[in-house]
Design an enzyme around this catalytic site. Structure first.
Site, PDB file in Angstrom:
ATOM      1  N   SER A   1      27.052 -11.482 -66.162  1.00 60.18           N
ATOM      2  CA  SER A   1      26.560 -12.719 -66.709  1.00 60.18           C
ATOM      3  C   SER A   1      27.986 -13.548 -67.320  1.00 60.18           C
ATOM      4  O   SER A   1      27.906 -14.696 -67.504  1.00 60.18           O
ATOM      5  CB  SER A   1      25.755 -12.393 -68.119  1.00 60.18           C
ATOM      6  OG  SER A   1      26.530 -11.508 -68.782  1.00 60.18           O
TER       7      SER A   1
ATOM      8  N   SER B   1      28.721  -6.941 -66.477  1.00 59.08           N
ATOM      9  CA  SER B   1      28.939  -8.550 -66.583  1.00 59.08           C
ATOM     10  C   SER B   1      30.106  -8.979 -66.904  1.00 59.08           C
ATOM     11  O   SER B   1      30.517 -10.202 -66.769  1.00 59.08           O
ATOM     12  CB  SER B   1      28.214  -8.929 -68.120  1.00 59.08           C
ATOM     13  OG  SER B   1      26.558  -9.223 -67.635  1.00 59.08           O
TER      14      SER B   1
ATOM     15  N   LYS C   1      33.561 -16.351 -73.987  1.00 57.93           N
ATOM     16  CA  LYS C   1      32.190 -16.402 -73.550  1.00 57.93           C
ATOM     17  C   LYS C   1      31.153 -16.676 -74.782  1.00 57.93           C
ATOM     18  O   LYS C   1      31.516 -16.647 -75.880  1.00 57.93           O
ATOM     19  CB  LYS C   1      31.734 -14.852 -73.154  1.00 57.93           C
ATOM     20  CG  LYS C   1      30.188 -14.878 -72.165  1.00 57.93           C
ATOM     21  CD  LYS C   1      30.197 -13.410 -71.947  1.00 57.93           C
ATOM     22  CE  LYS C   1      28.963 -13.285 -71.246  1.00 57.93           C
ATOM     23  NZ  LYS C   1      28.728 -11.888 -70.864  1.00 57.93           N
TER      24      LYS C   1
END
Lengths: 94, 487, 476
Positions: B154, B178, B79
């Site tokens: 997210s 997330s 990420k």
């Protein structure tokens, strides 16, 4: 107690955000909607409740006082939008 | 053989037995990304050259007769809020510009030491603020199961990449769901470890008291493997607990006979899609069938977790994000004086959701409102923790839906921040209490994946993984792959 | 109307740890700009602080030396404000649960002893350094983060001070204590000891506090005293003129000798303090406190009393000698070798300090070590040299770093105490000054002094003055 546009402007200044008139209006409305939802919390009696700032029961986590080399100066300044004389350059303060 | 859809433990076995080389595996993944990512849009930055170099190093080590470990040579991705030395890290925000960190996050250091091959950096909601990856400052990521739908957020890029075979596994971060909510939306396994289990050093902070890094994988075995590689004490993170790390993979033994599982009724409230509820109920019945003792229970303060979270997280974020000011790194938009420079930079650099949360958090901390909002939220946090403490005196695990709905359509909730916030209803309380929880595939609704959330006691990831593994071994949901129209 | 001032001081002192408060960068002063930095103190995205144990230990030492109550539980908080010398735009500090509270120290001004309360002692991190450069479009500023993250203690006094002289005495006493503890260099000119003052005035006898101003930018003890004198006069003049003091932050302009307004209350900051989530709390138990207490050095007040009680030194002498730990250490060492404390004190307070100050040196870096000072006094006591010569020898020792005995030998300064040798010179002097001899015999006692002087001159000051007197009187 609804948040006013003036308060939104004050908060934006504290947060160093420049808001357009449209953003001011939108944020005033949205923050009011969100804060109204937050009012739900007032239904709870929390008078004798300790706040939780940390979920872990940790305390006294230290490092030893040993100096280690940091970054070479060119790497420290590599990300700077502007640099001069080995220093970070910014518009004049005060 | 489709190398890109092998799990890490499968591929790792082939690598260890020299049936496949790390370079071959890496090239297969790079090809897959080339073929697919134009549509899925999971990657923000690709590091193919570097990945091949890492792969060659692993192959060379094995050629010398060394065995660098089960994850060595397995291609994965990060990420884009995890700092990578020499590779730009954007948090999907314009404000970081093309900032290149001069250091690696602790987890990146550990994975590199384990021989990981890093394919690139994955899309996300800007600064991890969002539940759909539509808040990316660059572009939205698509759900591989239906490209018109969001992957969740997210960590949407991380999850979409793993689901689409564009990475064998990925790391994400979870502040309010997330990792788990997108894992549920995309049919993969996502674990948020106990707060303090994994070092946060080098994870760009959103809300420091809630953030935790975790694995996103295609099965539970990989989840255990990756957790073992990234967990443990770190002298650079005061909140990374100095506790031994169990061998999570070795602990994976099927069998949950007699395991006591609580099912909190508050997680099946209004707004839940009936078909999702039916899938979750069937999954819980499956757990019973496998020997668990499931019973309904109550976590009475659940409904207060969301409003409290949306005070605590933005308050911390408003402070964490103050450093993006155009002085030391990242974007600068000039101004006549320093204050104008700050304001121009931050107004143009941050997207609308980030600004909204900075405003909310600044307000909650400001003079006159601290007690009414921030302090109140911290007190409510205590009540939420106590709910879980009470429940865990009776149960070994809790089982809930990960999300009340399946993946929604792009744009569907974009205009209504509050509606978007509600999609994290089932995951937020766990962050507030700092507990470990994972989402695992447990069925489908409207052809879209549904995730079962299992919640464990603090630092008891072993029980969590064991139960998930047992469920997984008796089901096939984790083997289904989205139709993406490429081989 | 007669007014009195009410003054409280906020003192910041940089702790002399090896590494910064929350990262491993060196705290060394100086260094090229931005060479003592790392991702943590640069506030780069993703970094986390970890507290240096020695910062807490130094804080505890200070708290105990200032008679504070150490809090069993304390935590760090973030103080949020935007300024380019603060890379994170928040400072890690302590807000509602500081390290220690409720202490005091004593000061003596004009012979009056006063107890000044200490509100709190807390730990925080220093900011960087800004240089303003003039130029077109208002010029620009340059930022150096070497100092960013250096540990600070903030020590806040109660508003117990009533005069600028008291404020100065408080500050000097605090500096002395910090130096005794060896926790800070306390160099005001390098910024390792800094002070802000809260000042208000009120009619003498009133119990109500007037509106206060905060005065900043006082970079020496003298500046502190002058700035406070000026600000108190200014506030009184405002009140006398029928006006009201405006709550504001003032800066002291050393060159012009005035205070001026930096910011008014309307522009006051909203720091939005909240608990620092990246640092875990501190729990300081009794064992730790006792361990630190056991390691405390003898503090200035105790040492001063010891010098008075054990050595019989006058209070004034004891006060001067214990005003610096290094000086008191020097004194103690000399006395251990030459146990006449009053003689040692006279020499240290006189010629030794004069020479030290003239050379701009600290007692610890004196070219005359305490062993040699004791040797010098011993030479004088034995009669090897006279008191006058001893002063000369000390100057030579200071200039060259040579030992007392070596200087005396090299310069041939050994006192002439050989009666035979001196008798010859006495005879010569008497023979050469028949008129003076006559005067003395006629009752002019002063004439003897002249004759002694002539003998001393003839021996370049080396003659034993007692013996010369004796020999002259015998012959007259």
């Amino acid at each position: 107690m609804p948040i006013t546009t003036a308060e939104v402007e004050h908060v934006a200044l504290l947060a160093r955000l420049k808001l357009s008139p449209g953003e001011k209006a939108a944020y005033t409305e949205q923050l009011n909607a969100i804060l109204e939802y937050m009012d739900k919390l007032n239904a709870l009696d929390t008078r004798d409740v300790e706040p939780t700032a940390h979920v872990l029961p940790l305390h006294n986590v230290f490092r030893d006082d040993v100096a280690r080399p940091g970054l070479p100066r060119d790497r420290a300044l590599a990300g700077a939008p502007e640099a001069s004389e080995g220093q970070f350059k910014v518009p004049r303060v005060v | 053989m489709d190398l890109h859809y092998l799990t890490a433990h499968e591929l790792g076995g082939l690598l260890q037995h020299r049936e496949v080389s790390a370079v071959e595996a890496t090239e297969a993944l790079i090809d897959r990304i080339e073929a697919l990512d134009g549509r899925v849009q999971a990657y923000l930055t690709r590091t193919a050259e570097q990945a091949l170099e890492q792969a060659r190093a692993v192959d060379a080590a094995r050629a010398r007769g060394e065995e660098p470990g089960p994850l060595a040579g397995v291609p994965m991705a990060l990420k884009d809020n995890l700092c990578t030395e020499g590779v730009r890290t954007t948090c999907a925000s314009r404000i970081l510009g093309d900032w290149v960190p001069p250091y690696d996050a602790a987890v990146v250091r550990r994975l590199k030491a384990a021989g990981a091959v890093i394919l690139g950096k994955l899309n996300m909601d800007e600064f991890a603020m969002g539940s759909s990856t539509e808040n990316s400052g660059f572009f939205p990521t698509r759900n591989p199961w239906d490209l018109e739908r969001v992957p969740g957020g997210s960590s949407g890029g991380s999850v979409a990449a793993v689901a689409a075979g564009e990475a064998v596994y990925a790391l994400g971060s979870d502040t309010g769901g997330s990792i788990r909510q997108p894992a549920s939306f995309c049919g993969v396994v996502g674990l948020k470890p106990t707060y303090g289990r994994v070092s946060r050093y080098g994870l760009v902070a959103f809300a420091s008291s809630l953030d935790q890094i975790g694995p996103i994988t295609r099965d539970v075995t990989d989840c255990a493997l990756v957790l073992g590689a990234i967990a443990g004490h770190d002298p650079f993170d005061s909140t990374a607990a100095d506790l031994p790390v169990p061998d999570y993979r070795a602990a994976l033994k099927p069998g949950i006979k007699g395991l006591k599982v609580g099912v909190p009724r508050e997680y099946f409230g209004a707004g839940m899609e009936p078909e999702v509820e039916a899938v979750i109920r069937r999954a819980i019945a499956k757990l019973e069938e496998l020997g668990a003792i499931c019973e309904e229970t109550s976590l009475p303060h659940t409904e207060y977790a969301l409003p409290a979270y949306y005070l605590v997280a933005p308050a911390e974020a408003s402070s964490n994000l103050a450093r993006y000011d155009g002085v030391g790194f990242g974007l600068r938009v000039p101004g006549r004086d320093i204050i104008e420079m700050y304001m121009n930079t931050r107004s143009q650099g941050f997207g609308p959701e980030v600004k909204r949360r900075i405003m909310l958090g600044t307000y909650a901390l400001s003079s006159g409102y601290y007690d009414a909002y921030y302090l109140k939220a911290l007190q409510v946090r205590t009540l939420i923790r106590r709910d879980f403490e009470t429940a865990f005196t009776k149960y070994d695990l809790l089982a809930t839906p990960t999300s009340p709905t399946v993946a929604f359509r792009l744009g569907e909730r974009a205009g209504d921040p509050l509606a978007m916030y509600l999609s994290d209803l089932c995951t937020i309380p766990i962050n507030m209490a700092g507990l470990p929880a994972l989402s695992l595939p447990c069925g489908f609704s409207q052809g879209l994946p549904v995730g079962l959330q299992l919640i464990g006691k603090a630092f008891d990831e072993v029980t969590l993984l064991q139960a998930a593994y047992t469920f997984e071994q008796s089901t096939t949901y984790h083997r289904r792959r989205p139709e993406l129209g490429v081989a | 109307m007669e007014y009195e001032a009410v003054i409280g001081l906020e003192v910041h002192t940089e702790l002399k740890t090896n590494s910064k408060a929350f990262c491993g960068c060196t705290t060394a002063f100086g260094g090229e700009p931005n060479t003592h930095v790392c991702p943590v103190c640069l506030g780069l995205p993703g970094v986390l602080p970890v507290i240096n144990r020695r910062v807490v230990e130094f804080g505890l030492k200070t708290a105990l030396a200032l008679n504070c109550q150490v809090e069993p539980f304390c935590k760090f908080d973030r103080k949020n404000y935007y300024y380019p010398d603060l890379p994170k735009n928040y400072q890690i500090s302590q807000y509602d649960l500081p390290l220690a509270r409720k202490g005091y120290l004593t000061i003596t001004v004009d012979g009056q002893e006063r107890v000044i309360g200490i509100t709190r002692v807390h730990m925080e991190e220093d900011a960087g350094k800004l240089i303003h450069v003039d130029g077109p479009d208002g010029g620009y500023s340059l930022v150096d983060y070497n100092r960013t993250g250096v540990p600070l203690l903030e020590i806040v006094s109660e508003p117990d001070l009533r005069t600028p002289a008291e404020a100065r005495a408080y500050m000097e006493k605090l500096k002395t204590i910090l130096q005794y503890l060896d926790v800070s260099d306390c160099k005001m000119e390098e910024g390792s000891l800094r002070c802000d003052a809260n000042v208000s005035v009120r009619p003498r006898g009133s119990q109500v506090l007037g509106t206060k101003t905060e005065v900043k930018n006082m970079n020496s003890f003298r500046a502190l005293q002058r700035a406070l004198e000026y600000e108190i006069e200014r506030q009184i003049a405002v009140l006398e003129g029928g006006g009201q003091v405006q709550q504001a932050t003032m800066a002291w302009d050393e060159a012009r000798g005035v205070t001026y307004i930096m910011r008014t209350k309307e522009e006051a900051q909203d720091y939005r303090y909240f608990p620092e989530p990246d640092l875990v709390p501190l729990e300081i138990d009794g064992d730790w406190i006792e361990q630190v207490r056991a390691g405390l050095p003898e503090l200035p007040d105790a040492r001063c009393h010891r010098l008075i009680n054990d050595y019989g030194l006058p209070a004034y002498d004891a006060g001067v000698i214990t005003s610096s730990r290094a000086l008191a250490d020097y004194f103690d060492r000399v006395v251990s070798l030459y146990p006449d404390a009053k003689v040692v004190s006279n020499w240290i307070m006189g010629d030794f300090l004069r020479l030290l100050n003239a050379a701009g040196l600290e007692p610890g870096s004196s070219p005359v070590p305490p062993e040699e000072m004791a040797a010098l006094l011993q030479l004088q006591k034995e009669g090897t040299i006279s008191g006058k010569i001893a002063k000369q020898v000390l100057e030579e020792m200071f200039a060259t770093g040579k030992g007392a005995r070596l200087v005396v030998e090299e310069k041939g300064l050994v006192q002439i105490s050989d009666a035979g040798a001196l008798a010859r010179i006495v005879e010569e002097v008497l023979a050469a000054n028949p008129g003076v001899v006559e005067d003395y015999r006629n009752g002019k006692d002063k004439a003897l002094g002249f004759l002694v002087g002539q003998v001393m001159k003839a021996t370049k000051g080396k003659a034993n003055p007692g013996l010369v007197n004796q020999l002259l009187k015998e012959r007259l």
